[in-house]
Design an enzyme around this catalytic site. Structure first.
Site, short mmCIF file in Angstrom:
data_model
loop_
_atom_site.label_atom_id
_atom_site.label_comp_id
_atom_site.label_asym_id
_atom_site.label_seq_id
_atom_site.Cartn_x
_atom_site.Cartn_y
_atom_site.Cartn_z
N LYS A 187 0.85 -1.21 0.00
CA LYS A 187 0.00 0.00 0.00
C LYS A 187 0.88 1.24 0.00
CE LYS A 187 -1.58 -1.84 3.67
NZ LYS A 187 -2.26 -2.16 4.94
N THR A 220 -6.27 8.72 10.06
CA THR A 220 -5.89 7.50 9.34
C THR A 220 -5.85 6.28 10.26
OG1 THR A 220 -3.59 8.08 9.77
CG2 THR A 220 -4.49 8.70 7.61
N GLY A 222 -6.51 3.03 11.79
CA GLY A 222 -7.31 1.84 11.43
C GLY A 222 -7.46 1.60 9.94
N THR A 223 -6.77 2.38 9.11
CA THR A 223 -6.93 2.20 7.66
C THR A 223 -6.45 0.82 7.20
OG1 THR A 223 -4.87 3.42 7.43
CG2 THR A 223 -6.87 4.62 6.91
N GLY A 224 -5.32 0.36 7.77
CA GLY A 224 -4.76 -0.94 7.36
C GLY A 224 -5.69 -2.09 7.72
N CYS A 225 -6.20 -2.04 8.96
CA CYS A 225 -7.12 -3.10 9.42
C CYS A 225 -8.36 -3.10 8.54
CB CYS A 225 -7.57 -2.82 10.86
SG CYS A 225 -6.21 -2.63 12.02
O1 PXL Z 1 -3.05 -0.42 12.57
C1 PXL Z 1 -2.26 -1.36 13.15
C2 PXL Z 1 -2.90 -1.94 14.37
C3 PXL Z 1 -3.54 -3.14 14.29
N1 PXL Z 1 -4.12 -3.73 15.35
C4 PXL Z 1 -4.10 -3.15 16.55
C5 PXL Z 1 -3.46 -1.94 16.70
C6 PXL Z 1 -2.86 -1.29 15.60
C7 PXL Z 1 -2.22 0.00 15.73
O2 PXL Z 1 -2.20 0.62 16.76
O3 PXL Z 1 -3.44 -1.39 17.90
C8 PXL Z 1 -4.74 -3.81 17.71
#
Ligand code: PXL
Length: 277
Positions: A187, A220, A222-225
């Site tokens: 990404k 931004t 939580g964008t990856g999750c």
């Molecule tokens: O965005 C990465 C991420 C994934 N999962 C948890 C997180 C984070 C970033 O802080 O805390 C639980």
């Protein structure tokens, strides 16, 4: 995959069931809470196993209590014994023992190949997984993944390459493929080209580029999750991987654009949506 009449008494068509195995961010922006909202937005039924209890808000991560292999297995087993899982997403897998257990569960129960978000470090610089765990992730989980979805920082830590150009994104994607991932989505994040983000999908043969509008914002978290969960949900809904990536990317871009701007740090994005719109 549609779960046909899992409950014989119910006349309602069962939605596809998705499973996330990831960390808990109690402030709701990332981790399993973001995954659950995303699965739900795409009409899937959300299930979740927690790998780590993190202590955090929009300004940073202040600590974490990791789960054990046993407690992760203990959470996952009753769910997969009872439900037919259509798609799996993994997020923060903090230790080697948790990663090895997740790999074992996937193989033992022939779970669908997971969307693996190789979570390494929070935006605020907190290490969410140990160095030893990163090696387990590469060795044991990458080969089982449907797709691995690193951002630039994660791709740099996995490959030891410096990524500053589109060409170096391609080199990193190739290297992650060579490390055992069948498909890689790098990404681009802040690596912007003509005002556009350009995420790069590589399957060992060809590159596919997914463009989106770049939005300059602090919102931004939580964008990856959300992207990885969105890909899993759309695979569960029967989309091809390429379709799932584009739909999930558009969903994230829209969620950034309409972010609620709450908290004093990086606001979560907007996951209060209907049918992925
Ligand atoms: O965005 C990465 C991420 C994934 N999962 C948890 C997180 C984070 C970033 O802080 O805390 C639980």
């Amino acid at each position: 995959m549609i779960n046909k009449a899992q409950s014989p008494k119910s006349k309602v068509q069962c939605p596809p069931i998705c499973l996330t195995i990831a960390g808990l961010d109690p402030s709701g922006g990332a981790g399993i809470i973001a995954d659950i909202k995303t699965f739900t937005a795409f009409g899937c039924f959300a299930t979740a196993a927690v790998t780590s209890l993190t202590f955090q808000n929009t300004t940073g991560v202040f600590g974490a209590v990791n789960q054990t292999a046993e407690s992760v297995r203990g959470q996952v087993l009753p769910v997969i014994e009872d439900f037919q899982i259509a798609a799996v997403k993994t997020g923060m897998l903090p230790t080697g023992e948790v990663i090895e257990e997740v790999a074992r569960l996937i193989q033992e129960f022939k779970l669908p190949a997971p969307v693996v978000d190789p979570v390494v470090r929070s935006t605020s610089g907190f290490d969410l997984i140990t160095d030893e765990a990163l090696q387990s992730l590469i060795k044991s989980l990458f080969p089982l993944a449907r797709v691995v979805t690193p951002n630039i920082a994660e791709a740099e830590r996995i490959t030891n390459l410096k990524i500053e150009t589109f060409e170096s994104m391609q080199a990193a994607a190739r290297k992650i493929y060579d490390l055992g991932a069948k498909v890689v989505l790098v990404k681009s994040g802040h690596l912007v080209h003509d005002g556009k983000t350009r995420d790069l999908l590589f399957d060992g043969e060809s590159f596919e580029v997914f463009e989106g509008q770049f939005i300059e914002t602090k919102a931004t978290h939580g964008t990856g999750c959300t992207l990885a969960a969105g890909i899993a949900a759309n695979l569960a809904n029967g989309k091809t991987l390429n379709e799932a990536v584009q739909i999930a990317k558009d969903f994230v871009t829209n969620a950034i654009r309409t972010a609620p701007h709450i908290g004093r740090g990086h606001s979560p994005i907007n996951l209060i949506t209907e049918n992925g719109k």
